[in-house]
Scaffold this motif. Structure first.
Motif, PDB file in Angstrom:
ATOM      1  N   GLN A   1       0.876  -1.073  -0.052  1.00  0.00           N
ATOM      2  CA  GLN A   1      -0.095   0.029  -0.022  1.00  0.00           C
ATOM      3  C   GLN A   1       0.969   1.303   0.051  1.00  0.00           C
ATOM      4  O   GLN A   1       1.839   1.109   0.693  1.00  0.00           O
ATOM      5  CB  GLN A   1      -0.923   0.260   1.133  1.00  0.00           C
ATOM      6  N   PHE A   2       0.499   2.319  -0.598  1.00  0.00           N
ATOM      7  CA  PHE A   2       1.078   3.552  -0.571  1.00  0.00           C
ATOM      8  C   PHE A   2       0.130   4.649  -1.139  1.00  0.00           C
ATOM      9  O   PHE A   2      -0.591   4.623  -1.889  1.00  0.00           O
ATOM     10  CB  PHE A   2       2.335   3.709  -1.491  1.00  0.00           C
ATOM     11  N   GLY A   3       0.095   5.706  -0.372  1.00  0.00           N
ATOM     12  CA  GLY A   3      -0.741   6.765  -0.720  1.00  0.00           C
ATOM     13  C   GLY A   3      -2.182   6.467  -0.522  1.00  0.00           C
ATOM     14  O   GLY A   3      -3.211   7.074  -1.246  1.00  0.00           O
ATOM     15  N   GLY A   4      -2.592   5.572   0.225  1.00  0.00           N
ATOM     16  CA  GLY A   4      -4.045   5.301   0.330  1.00  0.00           C
ATOM     17  C   GLY A   4      -4.387   4.055  -0.682  1.00  0.00           C
ATOM     18  O   GLY A   4      -5.697   4.027  -0.966  1.00  0.00           O
ATOM     19  N   PHE A   5      -3.717   3.714  -1.726  1.00  0.00           N
ATOM     20  CA  PHE A   5      -3.840   2.870  -2.749  1.00  0.00           C
ATOM     21  C   PHE A   5      -3.300   1.350  -2.321  1.00  0.00           C
ATOM     22  O   PHE A   5      -2.335   1.265  -1.760  1.00  0.00           O
ATOM     23  CB  PHE A   5      -3.601   3.225  -3.928  1.00  0.00           C
ATOM     24  N   ASP A   6      -3.761   0.445  -2.903  1.00  0.00           N
ATOM     25  CA  ASP A   6      -3.100  -1.021  -3.039  1.00  0.00           C
ATOM     26  C   ASP A   6      -2.304  -0.866  -4.173  1.00  0.00           C
ATOM     27  O   ASP A   6      -2.705  -0.674  -5.107  1.00  0.00           O
ATOM     28  CB  ASP A   6      -4.292  -1.997  -3.147  1.00  0.00           C
ATOM     29  N   VAL A   7      -1.011  -1.681  -3.776  1.00  0.00           N
ATOM     30  CA  VAL A   7      -0.058  -1.713  -4.957  1.00  0.00           C
ATOM     31  C   VAL A   7      -0.120  -2.931  -5.488  1.00  0.00           C
ATOM     32  O   VAL A   7      -0.021  -3.930  -4.851  1.00  0.00           O
ATOM     33  CB  VAL A   7       1.525  -1.495  -4.166  1.00  0.00           C
ATOM     34  N   THR A   8      -0.288  -3.040  -6.865  1.00  0.00           N
ATOM     35  CA  THR A   8      -0.554  -4.136  -7.413  1.00  0.00           C
ATOM     36  C   THR A   8       0.933  -4.420  -8.450  1.00  0.00           C
ATOM     37  O   THR A   8       1.245  -3.455  -9.390  1.00  0.00           O
ATOM     38  CB  THR A   8      -1.595  -4.542  -8.155  1.00  0.00           C
ATOM     39  N   ALA A   9       1.485  -5.529  -8.683  1.00  0.00           N
ATOM     40  CA  ALA A   9       2.665  -5.643  -9.617  1.00  0.00           C
ATOM     41  C   ALA A   9       1.738  -5.885 -11.139  1.00  0.00           C
ATOM     42  O   ALA A   9       0.895  -6.732 -11.243  1.00  0.00           O
ATOM     43  CB  ALA A   9       3.264  -7.201  -9.394  1.00  0.00           C
ATOM     44  N   TRP A  10       2.456  -5.000 -11.954  1.00  0.00           N
ATOM     45  CA  TRP A  10       1.962  -5.057 -13.470  1.00  0.00           C
ATOM     46  C   TRP A  10       2.914  -5.641 -14.465  1.00  0.00           C
ATOM     47  O   TRP A  10       4.108  -5.467 -14.198  1.00  0.00           O
ATOM     48  CB  TRP A  10       1.799  -3.531 -13.789  1.00  0.00           C
ATOM     49  N   ARG A  11       2.363  -6.596 -15.166  1.00  0.00           N
ATOM     50  CA  ARG A  11       3.391  -7.020 -16.282  1.00  0.00           C
ATOM     51  C   ARG A  11       2.815  -6.810 -17.468  1.00  0.00           C
ATOM     52  O   ARG A  11       1.726  -6.334 -17.692  1.00  0.00           O
ATOM     53  CB  ARG A  11       3.657  -8.694 -15.976  1.00  0.00           C
ATOM     54  N   PRO A  12       3.806  -6.481 -18.509  1.00  0.00           N
ATOM     55  CA  PRO A  12       3.223  -6.377 -19.987  1.00  0.00           C
ATOM     56  C   PRO A  12       2.326  -7.304 -20.252  1.00  0.00           C
ATOM     57  O   PRO A  12       2.432  -8.589 -19.877  1.00  0.00           O
ATOM     58  CB  PRO A  12       4.554  -6.405 -20.607  1.00  0.00           C
ATOM     59  N   GLY A  13       1.265  -6.685 -20.919  1.00  0.00           N
ATOM     60  CA  GLY A  13       0.016  -7.663 -21.429  1.00  0.00           C
ATOM     61  C   GLY A  13      -1.023  -7.804 -20.440  1.00  0.00           C
ATOM     62  O   GLY A  13      -2.146  -7.912 -20.939  1.00  0.00           O
ATOM     63  N   GLU A  14      -0.840  -7.259 -19.232  1.00  0.00           N
ATOM     64  CA  GLU A  14      -1.965  -7.198 -18.310  1.00  0.00           C
ATOM     65  C   GLU A  14      -2.861  -5.946 -18.279  1.00  0.00           C
ATOM     66  O   GLU A  14      -2.225  -4.946 -19.084  1.00  0.00           O
ATOM     67  CB  GLU A  14      -1.578  -7.228 -17.028  1.00  0.00           C
ATOM     68  N   ALA A  15      -4.122  -5.866 -17.972  1.00  0.00           N
ATOM     69  CA  ALA A  15      -4.971  -4.673 -18.091  1.00  0.00           C
ATOM     70  C   ALA A  15      -4.429  -3.557 -16.872  1.00  0.00           C
ATOM     71  O   ALA A  15      -3.634  -3.998 -16.021  1.00  0.00           O
ATOM     72  CB  ALA A  15      -6.149  -5.306 -17.918  1.00  0.00           C
ATOM     73  N   LEU A  16      -5.154  -2.310 -17.193  1.00  0.00           N
ATOM     74  CA  LEU A  16      -4.615  -1.351 -16.208  1.00  0.00           C
ATOM     75  C   LEU A  16      -5.484  -1.969 -14.988  1.00  0.00           C
ATOM     76  O   LEU A  16      -6.472  -1.973 -14.822  1.00  0.00           O
ATOM     77  CB  LEU A  16      -5.243   0.015 -16.858  1.00  0.00           C
ATOM     78  N   PRO A  17      -4.490  -1.634 -13.688  1.00  0.00           N
ATOM     79  CA  PRO A  17      -5.233  -1.721 -12.393  1.00  0.00           C
ATOM     80  C   PRO A  17      -6.482  -0.701 -12.167  1.00  0.00           C
ATOM     81  O   PRO A  17      -6.459   0.281 -12.824  1.00  0.00           O
ATOM     82  CB  PRO A  17      -4.140  -1.497 -11.432  1.00  0.00           C
ATOM     83  N   ASP A  18      -7.107  -1.129 -11.567  1.00  0.00           N
ATOM     84  CA  ASP A  18      -8.360  -0.095 -11.027  1.00  0.00           C
ATOM     85  C   ASP A  18      -7.745   0.994 -10.613  1.00  0.00           C
ATOM     86  O   ASP A  18      -7.157   1.088  -9.335  1.00  0.00           O
ATOM     87  CB  ASP A  18      -9.347  -0.889 -10.312  1.00  0.00           C
ATOM     88  N   PRO A  19      -8.098   2.174 -11.475  1.00  0.00           N
ATOM     89  CA  PRO A  19      -7.490   3.481 -10.790  1.00  0.00           C
ATOM     90  C   PRO A  19      -8.237   3.957  -9.591  1.00  0.00           C
ATOM     91  O   PRO A  19      -7.476   4.991  -8.981  1.00  0.00           O
ATOM     92  CB  PRO A  19      -7.863   4.434 -11.962  1.00  0.00           C
ATOM     93  N   ALA A  20      -9.251   3.612  -9.166  1.00  0.00           N
ATOM     94  CA  ALA A  20      -9.689   3.935  -7.916  1.00  0.00           C
ATOM     95  C   ALA A  20      -9.203   3.495  -6.743  1.00  0.00           C
ATOM     96  O   ALA A  20      -9.225   3.952  -5.768  1.00  0.00           O
ATOM     97  CB  ALA A  20     -11.370   3.885  -7.951  1.00  0.00           C
TER      98      ALA A  20
END
Length: 305
Positions: A9-28
């Motif tokens: 977590q950082f800045g009030g958001f959950d941190v998720t590992a992103w890899r090429p080819g995956e969709a955009l994490p939920d911006p909210a």
């Protein structure tokens, strides 16, 4: 204390590992961590370019920069900074940024080669949360922001120049300041005198959490802060992870300003049981976890190498 896990977590958001080819994490609710692994064919910058092409990327509110240095762990991440700064029009909503979410399996904190991050502050003036890990080569430049509320800098050793950049910053809305000062063995050149600009409490009038931690000068820091006006506005004073002993703690237990705090974090310390009892009697929440041997002649900070 080696850093063995990535941010969750950082800045009030959950941190998720992103890899090429995956969709955009939920911006909210989520922010992506972009990173390279040893067998990746794409560099960090190339992966970032792919990230910028995702549908809805303009709604991204935060980003975590993970390990970038597979090809050369000693190279400054100048290209990473340039890529990020150059993407400001694609990331108009970015206000949370952590630069250097690197664990010891990727690179020890004292080995992380950083660089001048001032272009990022210029490119994203709406940043409310900024985190940085790694002190080698780090510079922030003149720090000026009406938006920044939360600043964290983690290092095995910070230079006097960087500490002074922070302590003389123009950040009128800063609420949380957390600085790992580190040890001379891993590059720290900072002194207690470098903290002078913030002691009267005028520079950061909205400050509620002050962490000056992980220092091999923790006793002197405690002595200087114990009766400093900056404490009057604080909720929490964090002097953890360093070499605090009875010498510095004695100034804390006799301070009326310390007694008006809500929380005092001293975990990882070298205080005697007698002094711990006096600290616990302050009438506020005091964290005295991870007690070390007070007779140990070789006192050490929790985060060094």
């Amino acid at each position: 204390m080696a850093i063995g896990e990535h941010l969750t977590q950082f800045g009030g958001f959950d941190v998720t590992a992103w890899r090429p080819g995956e969709a955009l994490p939920d911006p909210a609710m989520q922010i992506a961590r972009l990173f390279v692994e040893w067998d990746d064919e794409q560099s960090w910058v190339e992966q970032f370019r792919a990230f910028l092409e995702l549908p809805g990327v303009e709604r991204t509110r935060g980003l975590v920069v993970g390990w970038w240095g597979v090809d050369d762990s000693e190279a400054e991440p100048v290209d990473v900074v340039e890529a990020l700064a150059g993407a400001r029009e694609r990331l108009p909503e970015l206000h949370v940024l952590f630069f250097g979410d690197v664990t010891y399996e990727e690179n020890e904190v004292s080995w992380i080669q950083n660089t001048d991050l001032s272009p990022l502050l210029a490119a994203y003036p709406r940043l409310t949360h900024l985190g940085v890990r790694g002190g080698n080569g780090l510079t922030l430049g003149p720090l000026r922001s009406d938006a920044l509320r939360h600043l964290v800098i983690q290092a095995g050793g910070l230079s006097s120049d960087v500490v002074r950049e922070v302590m003389t910053a123009d950040l009128p809305n800063l609420e949380h300041l957390e600085v790992y000062l580190g040890t001379e063995n891993y590059g720290s050149t900072a002194t207690v005198e470098d903290l002078t600009p913030i002691l009267d409490g005028a520079r950061f009038p909205k400050l509620r959490y002050l962490g000056l931690k992980d220092s091999d000068h923790q006793d002197q820091i405690a002595q200087v802060l114990a009766d400093a006006p900056v404490l009057d506005g604080l909720h929490t004073l964090d002097l953890s992870l360093g070499t605090l002993s009875d010498e510095g703690a004695a100034a804390l237990v006799t301070s009326e300003r310390v007694r008006r705090l809500q929380r005092l974090d001293l975990q990882h310390h070298f205080c005697t049981p007698e002094m711990m009892a006096r600290l616990e009697a302050l009438g506020i929440e005091v964290d005295l976890g991870d007690a070390q041997d007070p007779d140990d002649e070789w006192r050490f900070v929790a985060l060094g190498e």
